[in-house]
Design a protein around this motif. Sequence first.
Motif, PDB file in Angstrom:
ATOM      1  N   ALA A   1       0.665  -8.232  -8.069  1.00  0.00           N
ATOM      2  CA  ALA A   1      -0.743  -8.400  -8.831  1.00  0.00           C
ATOM      3  C   ALA A   1      -1.426  -9.042  -7.674  1.00  0.00           C
TER       4      ALA A   1
ATOM      5  N   GLY B   1      -0.906  -9.228  -4.518  1.00  0.00           N
ATOM      6  CA  GLY B   1      -1.032  -8.522  -3.343  1.00  0.00           C
ATOM      7  C   GLY B   1      -0.165  -8.882  -2.182  1.00  0.00           C
TER       8      GLY B   1
ATOM      9  N   HIS C   1       3.404  -5.084  -2.034  1.00  0.00           N
ATOM     10  CA  HIS C   1       2.805  -3.774  -2.500  1.00  0.00           C
ATOM     11  C   HIS C   1       3.623  -3.061  -3.479  1.00  0.00           C
TER      12      HIS C   1
ATOM     13  N   HIS D   1      -1.890  -4.865 -14.315  1.00  0.00           N
ATOM     14  CA  HIS D   1      -3.146  -4.223 -14.694  1.00  0.00           C
ATOM     15  C   HIS D   1      -4.425  -4.972 -14.459  1.00  0.00           C
TER      16      HIS D   1
ATOM     17  N   SER E   1      -5.729  -4.419 -11.202  1.00  0.00           N
ATOM     18  CA  SER E   1      -5.897  -3.016 -10.911  1.00  0.00           C
ATOM     19  C   SER E   1      -4.602  -2.148 -10.382  1.00  0.00           C
ATOM     20  N   GLY E   2      -3.666  -2.835 -10.679  1.00  0.00           N
ATOM     21  CA  GLY E   2      -2.224  -2.227 -10.187  1.00  0.00           C
ATOM     22  C   GLY E   2      -1.775  -1.455 -11.379  1.00  0.00           C
ATOM     23  N   THR E   3      -0.781  -0.640 -11.201  1.00  0.00           N
ATOM     24  CA  THR E   3      -0.060   0.166 -12.027  1.00  0.00           C
ATOM     25  C   THR E   3       1.379  -0.359 -12.463  1.00  0.00           C
TER      26      THR E   3
ATOM     27  N   ASP F   1      -0.111  -0.868  -6.435  1.00  0.00           N
ATOM     28  CA  ASP F   1      -1.380  -0.498  -6.500  1.00  0.00           C
ATOM     29  C   ASP F   1      -1.425   1.190  -6.721  1.00  0.00           C
ATOM     30  N   PRO F   2      -2.543   1.757  -7.300  1.00  0.00           N
ATOM     31  CA  PRO F   2      -2.403   3.082  -7.826  1.00  0.00           C
ATOM     32  C   PRO F   2      -2.171   4.132  -6.703  1.00  0.00           C
TER      33      PRO F   2
ATOM     34  N   ARG G   1      -0.272   3.694  -3.884  1.00  0.00           N
ATOM     35  CA  ARG G   1       1.012   3.448  -3.402  1.00  0.00           C
ATOM     36  C   ARG G   1       1.821   3.690  -4.436  1.00  0.00           C
ATOM     37  N   HIS G   2       1.410   3.549  -5.747  1.00  0.00           N
ATOM     38  CA  HIS G   2       2.182   3.990  -6.733  1.00  0.00           C
ATOM     39  C   HIS G   2       2.472   5.394  -6.784  1.00  0.00           C
TER      40      HIS G   2
END
Length: 93
Positions: A18, A20, A23, A44, A47-49, A74-75, A77-78
């Motif tokens: 979260a 940073g 990653h 979340h 803005s992560g997943t 993060d979206p 990379r996820h």
Amino acid sequence: MVLEPKVHSLALRFARVAHGRIHVAFASRDSHDWDLAAADLLVHEASGTLTTVAGETIRYNRPVTTHEALIAADPARHRAVSEIVAALARPSR
């Protein structure tokens, strides 16, 4: 890719995603609701997943409070990491 030593605190590991600081982070299966809920919110809100390795949303307050293996990132990379994990999980031909 740079591998970091394992952070044994699941919440701290996901909080670092979260923030940073890292990653991508993983959690092995059998994490409990109470180990995940606050870290899930942090990821979340940043803005992560955070999902299961299969890409499913985590559901809380179920009769069974443990979860499958998880990925936080993060979206972008996820999505990439999820595809790599899925490819590795497929049976080889």
